[in-house]
Design an enzyme around this catalytic site. Structure first.
Site, PDB file in Angstrom:
ATOM      1  N   LYS A 195     -14.997  22.730  22.425  1.00 36.49           N
ATOM      2  CA  LYS A 195     -15.155  23.244  23.789  1.00 36.49           C
ATOM      3  C   LYS A 195     -14.500  24.613  23.957  1.00 36.49           C
ATOM      4  CE  LYS A 195     -13.258  20.566  26.725  1.00 36.49           C
ATOM      5  NZ  LYS A 195     -11.921  21.208  26.632  1.00 36.49           N
ATOM      6  N   THR A 240     -13.606  26.667  21.569  1.00 38.13           N
ATOM      7  CA  THR A 240     -14.328  27.578  20.671  1.00 38.13           C
ATOM      8  C   THR A 240     -15.593  28.105  21.342  1.00 38.13           C
ATOM      9  OG1 THR A 240     -13.490  26.367  18.754  1.00 38.13           O
ATOM     10  CG2 THR A 240     -15.423  27.764  18.397  1.00 38.13           C
ATOM     11  N   ARG A 268      -6.592  27.543  29.593  1.00 39.41           N
ATOM     12  CA  ARG A 268      -5.262  26.949  29.715  1.00 39.41           C
ATOM     13  C   ARG A 268      -4.382  27.365  28.538  1.00 39.41           C
ATOM     14  NH1 ARG A 268      -6.235  20.849  29.531  1.00 39.41           N
ATOM     15  NH2 ARG A 268      -7.804  21.574  28.058  1.00 39.41           N
ATOM     16  N   LYS A 273      -3.654  16.801  17.403  1.00 37.74           N
ATOM     17  CA  LYS A 273      -4.814  17.616  17.780  1.00 37.74           C
ATOM     18  C   LYS A 273      -4.756  19.026  17.200  1.00 37.74           C
ATOM     19  CE  LYS A 273      -7.258  19.269  21.926  1.00 37.74           C
ATOM     20  NZ  LYS A 273      -6.944  20.701  21.881  1.00 37.74           N
ATOM     21  N   ALA A 310      -5.938  17.011  30.811  1.00 33.84           N
ATOM     22  CA  ALA A 310      -6.930  16.388  31.693  1.00 33.84           C
ATOM     23  C   ALA A 310      -6.882  14.872  31.645  1.00 33.84           C
ATOM     24  CB  ALA A 310      -8.326  16.871  31.332  1.00 33.84           C
ATOM     25  N   PHE A 331     -10.827  18.029  27.858  1.00 33.42           N
ATOM     26  CA  PHE A 331     -11.470  16.808  27.371  1.00 33.42           C
ATOM     27  C   PHE A 331     -12.910  16.704  27.876  1.00 33.42           C
ATOM     28  CE2 PHE A 331      -6.898  15.363  26.977  1.00 33.42           C
ATOM     29  CZ  PHE A 331      -6.883  15.449  25.605  1.00 33.42           C
ATOM     30  N   PHE A 373     -23.189  22.689  13.221  1.00 36.06           N
ATOM     31  CA  PHE A 373     -22.564  22.414  11.924  1.00 36.06           C
ATOM     32  C   PHE A 373     -23.621  22.578  10.836  1.00 36.06           C
ATOM     33  CE2 PHE A 373     -19.367  20.681  14.598  1.00 36.06           C
ATOM     34  CZ  PHE A 373     -18.207  20.527  13.865  1.00 36.06           C
ATOM     35  N   TRP A 397     -18.483  29.473  15.971  1.00 31.85           N
ATOM     36  CA  TRP A 397     -17.397  29.226  15.021  1.00 31.85           C
ATOM     37  C   TRP A 397     -17.607  30.051  13.754  1.00 31.85           C
ATOM     38  CZ3 TRP A 397     -16.736  27.522  10.036  1.00 31.85           C
ATOM     39  CH2 TRP A 397     -15.444  27.140   9.669  1.00 31.85           C
TER      40      TRP A 397
END
Length: 556
Positions: A71, A73, A94, A105, A273, A301, A381, A409
């Protein structure tokens, strides 16, 4: 394959003064934190207050899985893609917490060629905002216990102290503690608790306050305890507001940094969140809307947590109207939701994709309840197949959503051009009819049931006797008009993290309810969610080090 930190450390950053100059921000309006970080002055924010707002774009996602969604990214890459198209965009994100950085994480600066930099600074101490919030929180705790020790003029019932200390670290042993042990001069013995800093009400207040005056008003309204008569005792009554505000004076100002492609980013505030309201500061978002034609922000999230709170708490309080939503998914995550183990996600599996895409479907349906146009993007991906992508594209278009692939990415802004073009097209052709999910006038119990049934898909909402008692008390005390901030695990739409896909008709368990009066919402704890996380058996901290050249390694 280079790691995120290698890519970030090889980047050639511009001095932050150059990034600011491109936004017509002068040196006088910056407070520098080294060469590549700065805070924006109150004077500058006042100066641009009358400018028209740009378009507000929210980036959210399906429920997180071990397969990854991307998200942040996507948010960063989309901002860079707007730059590739010659559009003036700014990203509002954030700040990361140290808890996940050293836990499981990892960091929260984006990934690959879609990152904000300096990555190590951002993920670690940054400009000290979280330290200021932690200090203000714990100053209030110290003043509270000192008041009890020095005669307790406010008649605080030590069995009903609700203010908790905080620390920006995953430290499970601090969840339940005893303070005041020792001699009489060491304080009154009582049970106490810690939350992680991102769950502190001070964090929420900082992120929702309009200015210093509003910040101080909100701080004064914090309920720290109840007296023997059952009446709330506030931080204002403890005479704590001025000193707390002094600690938060600089933290209240948004931070300016840049992406790998020099797109400006305001990174400010960082409530989780799952246990808090999950959005960056109102000040940063509103400032970004004045600084550029497009403001790209995110909520933590999945959309069941972050987007719901962005809409029902942040937008409701701040008067914001989002113009579009980007909903991030990955084929790998959808197959994981369809029952495929993480180790087997690389092969084409249309059956699992069809089974797991119901998670995406539910998030689409939820977002449509708010009346905001939706663009679904697949974070690409190399293992994704043409057939799998075609299936997801068709699925989204059949449900009235625009669709685009994202390759940010791997390719940075260039990989997000298709998504940016689709977002711009959506902004130009579809009107946002934004509305919140429930009215202020609805009772707290009804608000909880509305979110649980409408957004999560619960069949029944089961309130623990203690929670029902707390709800009645909060209604009687005049807090019933507030929105609810649901604390729920992030991995499932339900309160059971093992229920993947689209669980329906389940029981949602409400175990505790308390008011964050300064923030302006009522916190609702569901299931077994914790406000102080713990570390895994093999924490990410094991891999972080400083090499012989003084460079931080192992941060991801």
């Amino acid at each position: 394959m280079k790691t995120d930190i290698q890519i970030a450390q090889e980047a050639v950053m511009k001095p932050i003064t150059e990034i600011a100059a491109e936004l017509d921000i002068t040196m006088d309006d910056l407070e520098l934190y080294g060469k590549y970080k700065a805070k924006i002055s109150d004077e500058y924010m006042n100066k641009i207050a009358d400018r028209p707002d740009g378009k507000l774009i929210l980036v959210t996602a399906i429920n997180p899985t071990p397969a990854g969604e991307g998200k942040t990214t996507t948010s960063v890459g989309l901002g860079q893609a707007f730059g590739k198209l010659g559009k003036k965009a700014i990203i509002a994100l954030r700040e990361p917490s140290l808890g996940p950085c050293f836990g499981i994480k990892g960091g929260a600066a984006g990934g690959g060629y879609a990152q904000v930099v300096p990555m190590e600074d951002l993920n670690l101490h940054f400009t000290g905002d979280f330290h200021a919030i932690t200090s203000a929180n714990n100053l209030l705790a110290a003043l509270l216990d000192n008041h009890i020790q020095q005669g307790n003029a406010l008649q605080i019932d030590t069995r009903q102290v609700v203010w908790k200390r905080c620390l920006d670290m995953n430290d499970r042993v601090l969840r339940n503690i005893v303070v005041g042990l020792g001699s009489k001069t060491d304080g009154v013995v009582r049970e106490d608790h810690f939350v992680i800093t991102v769950a502190s009400e001070i964090m929420a207040i900082l992120c929702l306050a309009d200015d210093m005056e509003d910040l101080k008003k909100r701080l004064s309204e914090i309920v720290v305890a109840y007296n023997y008569a059952g009446e709330p005792v506030t931080a204002g009554q403890l005479n704590a507001v001025g000193s707390m505000a002094a600690l938060l004076k600089d933290a209240l100002k948004p931070n300016l940094i840049q992406t790998l492609e020099h797109t400006p980013a305001l990174v400010h505030g960082g409530p989780f969140a799952n246990i808090a309201h999950g959005c960056n500061s109102v000040r940063a978002t509103k400032t970004a809307l004045k600084m550029a034609d497009y403001c790209i922000t995110e909520a933590g999230f999945g959309a069941d947590l972050g987007a719901e709170k962005f809409f029902d708490i942040k937008c409701r309080m701040a008067g914001l109207k989002p113009d579009a939503v980007v909903l991030v998914a990955t084929i790998r995550a959808l197959k994981y939701n369809g029952g495929v183990p993480k180790a087997e996600l690389n092969g084409e599996n249309l059956e699992a994709l069809k089974k797991g895409i119901v998670n995406l479907e539910k998030h689409i349906e939820n977002l449509q309840k708010y009346g905001v146009p939706i663009v679904v993007t697949l974070n690409s991906f190399i293992t994704d197949t043409d057939a799998e992508v075609a299936f997801v594209r068709s699925f989204c278009q059949e449900r009235g959503c625009e669709f685009a692939l994202s390759e940010v990415w791997e390719k940075g802004g260039e990989g997000g051009v298709a998504l940016a073009e689709k977002v711009i097209q959506t902004l130009e052709t579809k009107e946002s009819n934004f509305k919140v999910l429930y009215p202020n006038e609805m009772s707290l119990k009804e608000k909880i049931e509305t979110v649980a049934k409408e957004i999560y898909g619960a069949g029944n909402v089961i309130f623990a006797p203690a929670a029902l008692k707390q709800l009645d008390k909060l209604e009687q005390l005049g807090f019933g008009h507030m929105p609810v901030c649901m604390a729920k695990n992030q991995y499932s739409l339900s309160d059971d993290p093992t229920l993947l896909g689209r669980p329906e008709g389940f029981d949602m368990n409400i175990r505790e309810v308390y008011v964050s009066a300064g923030a302006g919402f009522v916190v609702v704890l569901t299931g077994a969610v914790m406000t102080m996380p713990g570390l895994p058996k093999t924490p990410a901290a094991f891999n972080i080090d400083v090499d012989e050249n003084g460079k931080i390694v192992g941060l991801f």
